[in-house]
Motif scaffolding. Structure first.
Motif, PDB file in Angstrom:
ATOM      1  N   THR A  71       0.818  -1.204   0.000  1.00  0.00           N
ATOM      2  CA  THR A  71       0.000   0.000   0.000  1.00  0.00           C
ATOM      3  C   THR A  71       0.862   1.269   0.000  1.00  0.00           C
ATOM      4  N   GLY A  72       0.566   2.171  -0.948  1.00  0.00           N
ATOM      5  CA  GLY A  72       1.244   3.458  -1.012  1.00  0.00           C
ATOM      6  C   GLY A  72       2.529   3.456  -1.817  1.00  0.00           C
ATOM      7  N   ALA A  73       3.103   2.289  -2.086  1.00  0.00           N
ATOM      8  CA  ALA A  73       4.367   2.210  -2.811  1.00  0.00           C
ATOM      9  C   ALA A  73       4.135   2.214  -4.318  1.00  0.00           C
ATOM     10  N   ARG A  74       5.168   2.661  -5.056  1.00  0.00           N
ATOM     11  CA  ARG A  74       5.105   2.695  -6.520  1.00  0.00           C
ATOM     12  C   ARG A  74       6.397   2.065  -7.057  1.00  0.00           C
ATOM     13  N   LEU A  75       6.253   1.086  -7.966  1.00  0.00           N
ATOM     14  CA  LEU A  75       7.402   0.339  -8.475  1.00  0.00           C
ATOM     15  C   LEU A  75       7.287   0.173  -9.976  1.00  0.00           C
ATOM     16  N   ALA A 103      -3.942  -2.666  -2.220  1.00  0.00           N
ATOM     17  CA  ALA A 103      -4.747  -1.452  -2.348  1.00  0.00           C
ATOM     18  C   ALA A 103      -3.870  -0.226  -2.113  1.00  0.00           C
ATOM     19  N   GLY A 104      -3.946   0.737  -3.030  1.00  0.00           N
ATOM     20  CA  GLY A 104      -3.139   1.943  -2.903  1.00  0.00           C
ATOM     21  C   GLY A 104      -1.736   1.815  -3.445  1.00  0.00           C
ATOM     22  N   GLY A 105      -1.339   0.633  -3.894  1.00  0.00           N
ATOM     23  CA  GLY A 105      -0.031   0.441  -4.508  1.00  0.00           C
ATOM     24  C   GLY A 105      -0.114   0.586  -6.015  1.00  0.00           C
ATOM     25  N   PRO A 205      -7.972   2.126 -10.365  1.00  0.00           N
ATOM     26  CA  PRO A 205      -9.161   2.262  -9.509  1.00  0.00           C
ATOM     27  C   PRO A 205     -10.245   3.076 -10.195  1.00  0.00           C
ATOM     28  N   ALA A 206     -11.439   2.548 -10.244  1.00  0.00           N
ATOM     29  CA  ALA A 206     -12.535   3.204 -10.954  1.00  0.00           C
ATOM     30  C   ALA A 206     -13.333   4.076  -9.994  1.00  0.00           C
TER      31      ALA A 206
END
Length: 275
Positions: A71-75, A103-105, A205-206
């Motif tokens: 969650t929250g990370a971007r790769l 969720a949130g990644g 996410p829609a």
């Protein structure tokens, strides 16, 4: 006793936020033939190059990849050069890939093109698991072979399988066994004798009131040397197919389409710097 043939390698990565709220690798493990570059940050995205340290994939090689984004990370995972599968007269190649996004990644997977040589038998099984609220951009591309060496669709078998799940619910399943002379492969050759092929899966996410993504500019790229199509699998999930007459056309199209996707999502586009 017969010695075990081929390399049995793996790559395991977990990307999560550290105490400063920065995307970082909290777990990494790999074994030949795979290796990774030193990760670096671009804006909020952690970028990792996956490198094959050998001349390519050989008979008996088995490689398992497991990548998870918390969650929250971007790769962003990519590669500096094409992947090559050599002739496999005494065995087969197995590639098993699992990608998970919490969720949130956010995860982007964009390796360089896969080039199967004459006589290759290779199985690639990919499983993508995205939790609601997670974001994924997955790009996979395939060459017909070493065209410059006179090889085109001369491999024995490419067994490509992909499963995409949202919250453990299957939303897409692809099975693409490609054999020279088979109807599905002949359909590609009927369009372009040396057809280069790419698939793009996008999960975003829609939002209930968000406008639909407009793919008009992407579809307008179609020409006498390029076929491109887009399908919405369900809200927030799209698949694009690209068929190009040559590698230059495919590479340029992927660059343009990727940039367009990031503009549509209103996010900075991480640069694909190569080693």
């Amino acid at each position: 006793m017969t010695a075990r043939q081929g390399l049995h390698g793996h790559l395991d990565l977990v990307c999560a936020l550290d105490g400063r709220g920065v995307s970082t690798l909290t777990h990494q493990s790999f074994r030949a033939p795979l290796h990774i570059s030193k990760p670096w940050l671009e804006d909020t995205t952690l970028i990792v190059h996956i490198v094959n340290q050998t001349a390519g994939l050989l008979a008996g090689d088995e490689v398992e990849t497991n990548i998870r984004v918390e969650t929250g990370a971007r790769l962003l995972v990519t590669s500096p050069s094409a992947s090559r599968a050599h002739r496999t007269p005494t065995g087969e190649i197995y590639l098993r890939q699992t990608y998970q996004v919490a969720a949130g990644g956010a995860l982007e997977v964009f390796p360089e093109i896969f080039i199967p040589q004459a006589g290759t038998t290779c199985h690639q099984h990919t499983r993508i698991e995205v939790s609601s609220g997670g974001s994924l951009l997955y790009i996979d591309s395939l060459a017909p072979g070493r065209v410059a060496s006179g090889e085109s669709f001369a491999y024995t078998l490419l067994d490509w399988r992909t499963d995409l799940l949202i919250d453990d619910r299957p939303v897409l399943r692809e099975r693409s066994p490609l054999r020279p002379g088979a109807p599905n492969l002949q359909a590609l050759r009927d369009v372009f004798p040396n057809a280069y092929y790419a698939t793009i899966h996008l999960v975003e996410p829609a939002e209930p009131d968000a406008p639909a993504i407009d793919w008009t500019d992407v579809l307008a790229l179609q020409s006498s040397t390029l076929w491109i199509g887009c399908s919405q699998i369900e809200p927030g999930v799209w698949t694009l197919r690209i068929l190009a007459a040559d590698s230059v056309r495919l590479r340029e199209t992927l660059r343009v389409v990727r940039s367009h996707i990031y503009r549509l999502l209103d996010r900075p586009e991480p640069m694909l710097r190569k080693l």
